[in-house]
Write a protein that holds these residues in place. Structure first.
Motif, PDB file in Angstrom:
ATOM      1  N   GLY A 131     -15.513  -6.157  11.330  1.00  0.00           N
ATOM      2  CA  GLY A 131     -16.820  -6.234  10.702  1.00  0.00           C
ATOM      3  C   GLY A 131     -16.957  -5.320   9.507  1.00  0.00           C
ATOM      4  O   GLY A 131     -17.986  -5.306   8.844  1.00  0.00           O
ATOM      5  N   GLY A 132     -15.946  -4.551   9.212  1.00  0.00           N
ATOM      6  CA  GLY A 132     -16.010  -3.626   8.095  1.00  0.00           C
ATOM      7  C   GLY A 132     -15.459  -4.232   6.822  1.00  0.00           C
ATOM      8  O   GLY A 132     -15.490  -5.425   6.599  1.00  0.00           O
ATOM      9  N   GLY A 133     -14.918  -3.374   5.975  1.00  0.00           N
ATOM     10  CA  GLY A 133     -14.394  -3.829   4.701  1.00  0.00           C
ATOM     11  C   GLY A 133     -13.025  -4.454   4.839  1.00  0.00           C
ATOM     12  O   GLY A 133     -12.454  -4.550   5.925  1.00  0.00           O
ATOM     13  N   ARG A 134     -12.488  -4.882   3.693  1.00  0.00           N
ATOM     14  CA  ARG A 134     -11.158  -5.485   3.691  1.00  0.00           C
ATOM     15  C   ARG A 134     -10.102  -4.425   4.001  1.00  0.00           C
ATOM     16  O   ARG A 134     -10.264  -3.247   3.702  1.00  0.00           O
ATOM     17  N   ARG A 135      -9.018  -4.867   4.590  1.00  0.00           N
ATOM     18  CA  ARG A 135      -7.904  -3.986   4.905  1.00  0.00           C
ATOM     19  C   ARG A 135      -7.372  -3.374   3.612  1.00  0.00           C
ATOM     20  O   ARG A 135      -7.088  -4.081   2.646  1.00  0.00           O
ATOM     21  N   ALA A 136      -7.264  -2.061   3.586  1.00  0.00           N
ATOM     22  CA  ALA A 136      -6.820  -1.355   2.390  1.00  0.00           C
ATOM     23  C   ALA A 136      -5.360  -0.937   2.543  1.00  0.00           C
ATOM     24  O   ALA A 136      -4.990  -0.293   3.521  1.00  0.00           O
ATOM     25  N   ILE A 137      -4.551  -1.321   1.564  1.00  0.00           N
ATOM     26  CA  ILE A 137      -3.128  -0.965   1.559  1.00  0.00           C
ATOM     27  C   ILE A 137      -2.767  -0.514   0.152  1.00  0.00           C
ATOM     28  O   ILE A 137      -3.211  -1.110  -0.833  1.00  0.00           O
ATOM     29  N   VAL A 138      -1.990   0.528   0.058  1.00  0.00           N
ATOM     30  CA  VAL A 138      -1.532   1.004  -1.251  1.00  0.00           C
ATOM     31  C   VAL A 138      -0.026   0.829  -1.329  1.00  0.00           C
ATOM     32  O   VAL A 138       0.661   0.688  -0.326  1.00  0.00           O
ATOM     33  N   ALA A 139       0.487   0.837  -2.537  1.00  0.00           N
ATOM     34  CA  ALA A 139       1.927   0.699  -2.747  1.00  0.00           C
ATOM     35  C   ALA A 139       2.670   1.783  -1.978  1.00  0.00           C
ATOM     36  O   ALA A 139       2.272   2.948  -1.967  1.00  0.00           O
ATOM     37  N   GLY A 140       3.751   1.377  -1.319  1.00  0.00           N
ATOM     38  CA  GLY A 140       4.528   2.315  -0.537  1.00  0.00           C
ATOM     39  C   GLY A 140       4.032   2.522   0.879  1.00  0.00           C
ATOM     40  O   GLY A 140       4.579   3.349   1.616  1.00  0.00           O
ATOM     41  N   ASP A 141       3.000   1.787   1.287  1.00  0.00           N
ATOM     42  CA  ASP A 141       2.473   1.896   2.648  1.00  0.00           C
ATOM     43  C   ASP A 141       3.602   1.645   3.652  1.00  0.00           C
ATOM     44  O   ASP A 141       4.301   0.635   3.588  1.00  0.00           O
ATOM     45  N   ALA A 142       3.745   2.564   4.601  1.00  0.00           N
ATOM     46  CA  ALA A 142       4.842   2.470   5.562  1.00  0.00           C
ATOM     47  C   ALA A 142       4.409   1.888   6.902  1.00  0.00           C
ATOM     48  O   ALA A 142       5.146   1.952   7.877  1.00  0.00           O
ATOM     49  N   LYS A 175      -1.848 -15.091  -4.948  1.00  0.00           N
ATOM     50  CA  LYS A 175      -2.880 -14.189  -5.478  1.00  0.00           C
ATOM     51  C   LYS A 175      -2.720 -12.807  -4.858  1.00  0.00           C
ATOM     52  O   LYS A 175      -2.583 -12.665  -3.645  1.00  0.00           O
ATOM     53  N   ILE A 176      -2.749 -11.767  -5.717  1.00  0.00           N
ATOM     54  CA  ILE A 176      -2.556 -10.385  -5.276  1.00  0.00           C
ATOM     55  C   ILE A 176      -3.605  -9.485  -5.925  1.00  0.00           C
ATOM     56  O   ILE A 176      -4.243  -9.864  -6.917  1.00  0.00           O
ATOM     57  N   TRP A 177      -3.781  -8.255  -5.392  1.00  0.00           N
ATOM     58  CA  TRP A 177      -4.815  -7.346  -5.890  1.00  0.00           C
ATOM     59  C   TRP A 177      -4.336  -5.894  -5.876  1.00  0.00           C
ATOM     60  O   TRP A 177      -4.918  -5.018  -5.221  1.00  0.00           O
ATOM     61  N   PRO A 178      -3.278  -5.579  -6.627  1.00  0.00           N
ATOM     62  CA  PRO A 178      -2.728  -4.218  -6.593  1.00  0.00           C
ATOM     63  C   PRO A 178      -3.573  -3.171  -7.309  1.00  0.00           C
ATOM     64  O   PRO A 178      -3.279  -1.971  -7.204  1.00  0.00           O
ATOM     65  N   PHE A 179      -4.613  -3.602  -8.051  1.00  0.00           N
ATOM     66  CA  PHE A 179      -5.446  -2.625  -8.757  1.00  0.00           C
ATOM     67  C   PHE A 179      -6.570  -2.067  -7.888  1.00  0.00           C
ATOM     68  O   PHE A 179      -7.185  -1.055  -8.236  1.00  0.00           O
ATOM     69  N   ASP A 180      -6.859  -2.693  -6.760  1.00  0.00           N
ATOM     70  CA  ASP A 180      -8.008  -2.294  -5.948  1.00  0.00           C
ATOM     71  C   ASP A 180      -8.002  -0.833  -5.509  1.00  0.00           C
ATOM     72  O   ASP A 180      -9.052  -0.177  -5.560  1.00  0.00           O
ATOM     73  N   PRO A 181      -6.871  -0.280  -5.057  1.00  0.00           N
ATOM     74  CA  PRO A 181      -6.920   1.116  -4.600  1.00  0.00           C
ATOM     75  C   PRO A 181      -7.391   2.089  -5.677  1.00  0.00           C
ATOM     76  O   PRO A 181      -8.039   3.099  -5.359  1.00  0.00           O
ATOM     77  N   ALA A 183      -9.543   1.351  -8.091  1.00  0.00           N
ATOM     78  CA  ALA A 183     -10.990   1.178  -8.239  1.00  0.00           C
ATOM     79  C   ALA A 183     -11.722   1.987  -7.173  1.00  0.00           C
ATOM     80  O   ALA A 183     -12.752   2.613  -7.447  1.00  0.00           O
ATOM     81  N   VAL A 184     -11.190   1.965  -5.958  1.00  0.00           N
ATOM     82  CA  VAL A 184     -11.795   2.746  -4.878  1.00  0.00           C
ATOM     83  C   VAL A 184     -11.722   4.235  -5.199  1.00  0.00           C
ATOM     84  O   VAL A 184     -12.697   4.980  -5.045  1.00  0.00           O
ATOM     85  N   ALA A 185     -10.572   4.680  -5.677  1.00  0.00           N
ATOM     86  CA  ALA A 185     -10.382   6.103  -5.953  1.00  0.00           C
ATOM     87  C   ALA A 185     -11.212   6.583  -7.134  1.00  0.00           C
ATOM     88  O   ALA A 185     -11.715   7.717  -7.125  1.00  0.00           O
ATOM     89  N   ASN A 186     -11.369   5.736  -8.134  1.00  0.00           N
ATOM     90  CA  ASN A 186     -12.023   6.155  -9.389  1.00  0.00           C
ATOM     91  C   ASN A 186     -13.426   5.609  -9.562  1.00  0.00           C
ATOM     92  O   ASN A 186     -14.042   5.799 -10.613  1.00  0.00           O
ATOM     93  N   GLY A 187     -13.929   4.917  -8.575  1.00  0.00           N
ATOM     94  CA  GLY A 187     -15.274   4.364  -8.696  1.00  0.00           C
ATOM     95  C   GLY A 187     -15.367   3.156  -9.602  1.00  0.00           C
ATOM     96  O   GLY A 187     -16.465   2.743  -9.981  1.00  0.00           O
ATOM     97  N   GLY A 188     -14.243   2.601  -9.992  1.00  0.00           N
ATOM     98  CA  GLY A 188     -14.254   1.429 -10.852  1.00  0.00           C
ATOM     99  C   GLY A 188     -14.619   1.708 -12.296  1.00  0.00           C
ATOM    100  O   GLY A 188     -14.784   0.788 -13.098  1.00  0.00           O
ATOM    101  N   ASN A 189     -14.706   2.981 -12.670  1.00  0.00           N
ATOM    102  CA  ASN A 189     -15.146   3.361 -14.016  1.00  0.00           C
ATOM    103  C   ASN A 189     -14.029   3.861 -14.921  1.00  0.00           C
ATOM    104  O   ASN A 189     -14.251   4.108 -16.105  1.00  0.00           O
TER     105      ASN A 189
END
Length: 403
Positions: A131-142, A175-181, A183-189
């Motif tokens: 019920g929460g947000g989308r699963r968050a994964i960053v490059a190099g996730d082990a 379709k991929i979304w490698p920029f999302d992490p 945006a989360v870290a920087n507030g999208g700004n």
């Protein structure tokens, strides 16, 4: 024929999904579904919508659609009211098909093609399950993979190998979304050049591994402001993405038009937009090259068909969104096979190869990167006995006596 009851079904482990069943006095039951905010939508359906529907003719689809989307209780957004209206509309079309013993795609106007090309949204099995947000994964996730199609981990680890895996199944777009992490870290700004370079790694891997045999869409999830989205677009241009999806927040069509003019990338918009009026604004301003709609959020099949026809008048192709549940997926397939201007039907192989199969009685035939039509009446599928027999299932039913 009259509607006699409104029933909602939920499974806590799939907290984003809400199923709706509309019962009739002729024994036909229409199945609908919507996604996110499931608890709020269920309460709204029972308290506000049920009194409006019970006793009505379920085949008065346009009248009910207008009632739920254009009057005081309907709003130009994809919030609770529109999601409820969408689920109702899907269920009404299912009843219509069952009443005349025809599949929904036939009622919409018939097949425009014998099958529809699909692209794979590279999510994992549990990407949208909670019920929460989308699963968050960053490059190099082990983290450990959940199965052979944990494609979100895959595109962050070796997107080239993922592209080869998809091509081996005849799927030629992803379709991929490698920029999302970032945006989360920087507030999208703001996004640093080093972050852009790191996020481009999957695109390099795909082009190095398979060249132009794979179309690649970039999903930006409406997380960026205009300058940041344009900086990302400039860096993406050499990789020739098929589209940039929802690069900025969708509430400002003028800003999106600026992005479309300056980015050098085709723009896809938007799963988050609801009603013809909002899409008309995007089309008039030339802000979208590809029209993406989600039938569980935009107003259902009725509104989606009208949006797509309007897009056709503007010479824009349509690609129905789906990263939700199996009933919306089925309804979207019916629509995509009917629409003359549909070019793709989105799918998630991690979903349709696994947990979708537990929830419904029939799955679509997906072969060689294409989805084939359902053959049964209405949507062509029902919720499975597994759903109703589950120990944690939540079923609520409103009838005339309860009003």
């Amino acid at each position: 024929m009259k509607i006699t009851a409104l029933e909602t079904i939920q499974l806590p482990q799939l907290a984003n999904i809400l199923w709706l069943r509309l019962h009739t006095d002729e024994g036909l039951i229409g199945l609908g579904e919507t996604f996110r905010g499931a608890d709020a939508v269920a309460r709204y359906l029972h308290r506000e919508v049920a009194p409006l529907l019970i006793g009505r003719d379920p085949l008065a689809i346009d009248a009910i659609s207008k009632l739920l989307t254009e009057t005081y209780i309907g709003f130009r957004s994809s919030g609770v009211e529109m999601r409820a209206a969408s689920a109702v509309d899907i269920a009404l079309w299912d009843i219509f098909g069952k009443a005349v013993n025809k599949p929904v795609h036939q009622l919409l106007g018939g097949l425009s093609r014998p099958r529809i090309r699909t692209y794979n949204t590279c999510a994992g099995y549990s990407y949208n399950a909670s019920g929460g947000g989308r699963r968050a994964i960053v490059a190099g996730d082990a983290g450990a993979t959940e199965g052979p199609y944990d494609d979100q981990l895959a595109f962050n680890r070796d997107a080239g190998a993922l592209a080869e895996s998809l091509l081996s199944e005849g799927i030629t777009a992803m379709k991929i979304w490698p920029f999302d992490p970032y945006a989360v870290a920087n507030g999208g700004n703001f996004i640093h050049r080093a972050e852009i370079d790191k996020a481009l790694t999957p695109f390099r891997q795909i082009r190095d591994a398979v060249g132009d045999r794979m179309e690649v869409m970039v999903e930006l999830h409406s997380m960026w402001d205009l300058p940041s989205a344009l900086a990302i677009a400039r860096a993406l241009q050499p990789f020739r993405p098929f589209w940039a999806e929802d690069p900025i927040k969708m509430q400002d069509s003028d800003a999106l038009a600026i992005y479309a003019e300056r980015s050098g990338l085709p723009v896809c918009a938007s799963e988050t937009v609801a009603t013809r009026g909002a899409f008309l604004e995007l089309l008039r301003k030339g802000a979208a090259d590809y029209v993406m709609l989600d039938i569980s959020w935009c107003g259902g099949l009725s509104e989606a068909k009208k949006i797509a026809t309007m897009a056709e008048a503007f010479q824009r192709p349509v690609a129905p969104h789906d990263c939700t549940g199996p009933v919306v997926f089925a309804a979207s397939i019916h629509l995509a096979l009917n629409l003359p201007n549909a070019i793709f039907q989105e799918s998630v192989r991690a979903y349709y190869s696994s947990w979708y199969r537990e929830l419904v009685t029939v799955m679509p035939r997906i072969e060689d990167g294409h989805i084939h039509p359902f053959e049964g009446a209405g949507l062509g599928l029902e919720l499975s006995p597994y759903v109703f027999a589950h120990d944690d299932v939540i079923i609520e039913k409103t009838t005339k006596d309860a009003l």
